[in-house]
Design an enzyme around this catalytic site. Structure first.
Site, PDB file in Angstrom:
ATOM      1  N   SER A   1       0.833  -1.207   0.000  1.00 28.70           N
ATOM      2  CA  SER A   1       0.000   0.000   0.000  1.00 28.70           C
ATOM      3  C   SER A   1       0.862   1.249   0.000  1.00 28.70           C
ATOM      4  O   SER A   1       1.970   1.255   0.563  1.00 28.70           O
ATOM      5  CB  SER A   1      -0.852  -0.020   1.265  1.00 28.70           C
ATOM      6  OG  SER A   1      -1.460   1.227   1.470  1.00 28.70           O
TER       7      SER A   1
ATOM      8  N   TYR B   1      -2.078   0.240  10.079  1.00 27.87           N
ATOM      9  CA  TYR B   1      -2.284  -0.468   8.815  1.00 27.87           C
ATOM     10  C   TYR B   1      -1.033  -0.377   7.945  1.00 27.87           C
ATOM     11  O   TYR B   1      -0.516  -1.392   7.463  1.00 27.87           O
ATOM     12  CB  TYR B   1      -3.496   0.120   8.077  1.00 27.87           C
ATOM     13  CG  TYR B   1      -3.605  -0.396   6.662  1.00 27.87           C
ATOM     14  CD1 TYR B   1      -3.935  -1.728   6.410  1.00 27.87           C
ATOM     15  CD2 TYR B   1      -3.354   0.447   5.575  1.00 27.87           C
ATOM     16  CE1 TYR B   1      -4.004  -2.202   5.113  1.00 27.87           C
ATOM     17  CE2 TYR B   1      -3.431  -0.030   4.283  1.00 27.87           C
ATOM     18  CZ  TYR B   1      -3.749  -1.345   4.052  1.00 27.87           C
ATOM     19  OH  TYR B   1      -3.804  -1.824   2.766  1.00 27.87           O
TER      20      TYR B   1
ATOM     21  N   LYS C   1       1.714  -3.379   6.639  1.00 21.90           N
ATOM     22  CA  LYS C   1       2.068  -3.650   5.238  1.00 21.90           C
ATOM     23  C   LYS C   1       3.581  -3.540   5.030  1.00 21.90           C
ATOM     24  O   LYS C   1       4.181  -4.327   4.282  1.00 21.90           O
ATOM     25  CB  LYS C   1       1.323  -2.686   4.312  1.00 21.90           C
ATOM     26  CG  LYS C   1      -0.155  -3.005   4.194  1.00 21.90           C
ATOM     27  CD  LYS C   1      -0.346  -4.310   3.438  1.00 21.90           C
ATOM     28  CE  LYS C   1      -1.746  -4.833   3.489  1.00 21.90           C
ATOM     29  NZ  LYS C   1      -1.916  -6.118   2.795  1.00 21.90           N
TER      30      LYS C   1
END
Ligand code: UDP
Length: 330
Positions: A117, A141, A145
């Site tokens: 991402s 988040y 990643k």
């Protein structure tokens, strides 16, 4: 026909990718716990209903289907939720990826395409964002990643793993044939919410900040059509199966669009008003993010075909019962 294991293949990007894989002559074997995915999205190969943290079931699925490559989508992916429930993200995204990679090593499945991402970059110091920009995620988040990418890097050196990590910008739009669509619950993303507001399904779209240092004061993001993303995954699989090098690539349209531009485009195409209410800035939102996609263009022959705003909105609109006149579309 080569089999490709697709974790999270019942989800939004995963299901569009399975369709493209099938069209390219591969059989996608979906491995999904259906926590956020939908069983009726699995149409181009078998579904193994399982969790990536269940190593026994994963091993069994890999032995049964003998995939040549795995595309690893399965993850939790709400930035806001990750700040209030980080353990869920470390569990699903970090422990889950670890279980998957270990099982791949143990079963001699060496080729991995990883869903990463642009959240790995945090707030960029320059635009457009290239892959060598500093990696400084600003939410759990993005950190999970980045850890996934770091695990892959270490597994390359130690266990001869081979990988392509794809850093997505904002996935949007839906299948041009209308077979698949975006079905998030809850839906937090800008384009679906703006369409919901235009269709009267929610009272109004909250615009998170109109005082950013951008030309119209609203945030700029890089929206990429989900079919262009899906095609890039097929190219990444082919790159690995052809013996290509390990790599990280941004996937975006290479263009920025503001929240206001999205609203204006929806209003123009649907002839509906998007009622809006200005709200304070959302925590952790960088003012502008857009990609430099030269790596994907040169290494994966990536060529966005559907990532203009009109096509994105035209393909997303029917999900919310909205009509878009054909002649208005490129
Ligand atoms: N946004 C907004 N209202 C919404 C949802 C999103 O103003 O209801 C804004 C958000 O602040 C960001 C952009 O739209 O600047 C894209 O947000 P989204 O959640 O779709 O994707 P993100 O960039 O956070 O991954």
């Amino acid at each position: 026909m080569d089999n490709i294991l697709v974790t999270g293949g019942a989800g939004y990007i995963g299901s569009h990718t399975c369709k493209q894989l099938y069209k390219a002559g591969y059989m996608p074997v979906v491995y999904d716990n259906l926590a956020t995915g939908h069983e009726d999205n699995v149409r181009w190969g078998p579904l193994v209903h399982g969790d990536i943290r269940d190593r026994d079931q994963l091993r069994h699925a890999i032995k049964r289907w003998q995939p040549q490559c795995v595309i690893h989508f399965a993850a939790s992916a709400y930035v806001g939720e990750s700040t209030v429930d980080p353990r869920k993200y470390y569990n699903n995204n970090v422990a889950g990826s670890l279980a998957l990679l270990d099982t791949c090593v143990d079963t001699n499945l060496r080729n991995v395409v990883f869903s990463s991402s642009c959240a790995t970059y945090g707030i960029p110091s320059k635009l457009p964002i290239t892959e060598d920009s500093p990696l400084a995620p600003i939410n759990p988040y993005g950190r999970t990643k980045l850890i996934g990418e770091m695990m892959l890097q270490d597994y390359v050196d130690a266990y001869r793993m081979r990988y392509v990590a794809l850093r997505y910008f904002n996935a949007a739009g839906a299948d041009l044939d209308g077979e698949l669509r975006e079905k998030h619950d809850p839906e937090t993303h800008l384009i679906p919410r703006a369409l919901m507001a235009a269709a009267g399904r929610i009272d109004m779209l909250k615009v998170f900040g109109d005082d950013y240092e951008t030309p119209d004061g609203t945030c700029i993001r890089d929206y990429i059509h989900v079919m262009d993303l899906a095609q890039a995954h097929v190219s990444a699989v082919e790159h690995l199966l052809d013996g290509g090098k390990n790599m990280v690539a941004n996937l975006g349209s290479g263009q920025g669009a503001s929240v206001k531009q999205i609203i204006d485009t929806i209003e123009r195409l649907t002839h509906r008003r998007v009622p809006v209410q200005c709200e304070p800035r959302r925590a952790g939102d960088p003012p502008a993010l857009y990609s430099d996609v030269h790596t994907a263009t040169s290494e994966l022959k990536f060529m966005p075909r559907f990532s203009d705003l009109e096509t994105i909105i035209r393909t997303a609109a029917p999900t919310f019962g909205l009509e878009v006149a054909h002649e208005l579309v490129a």
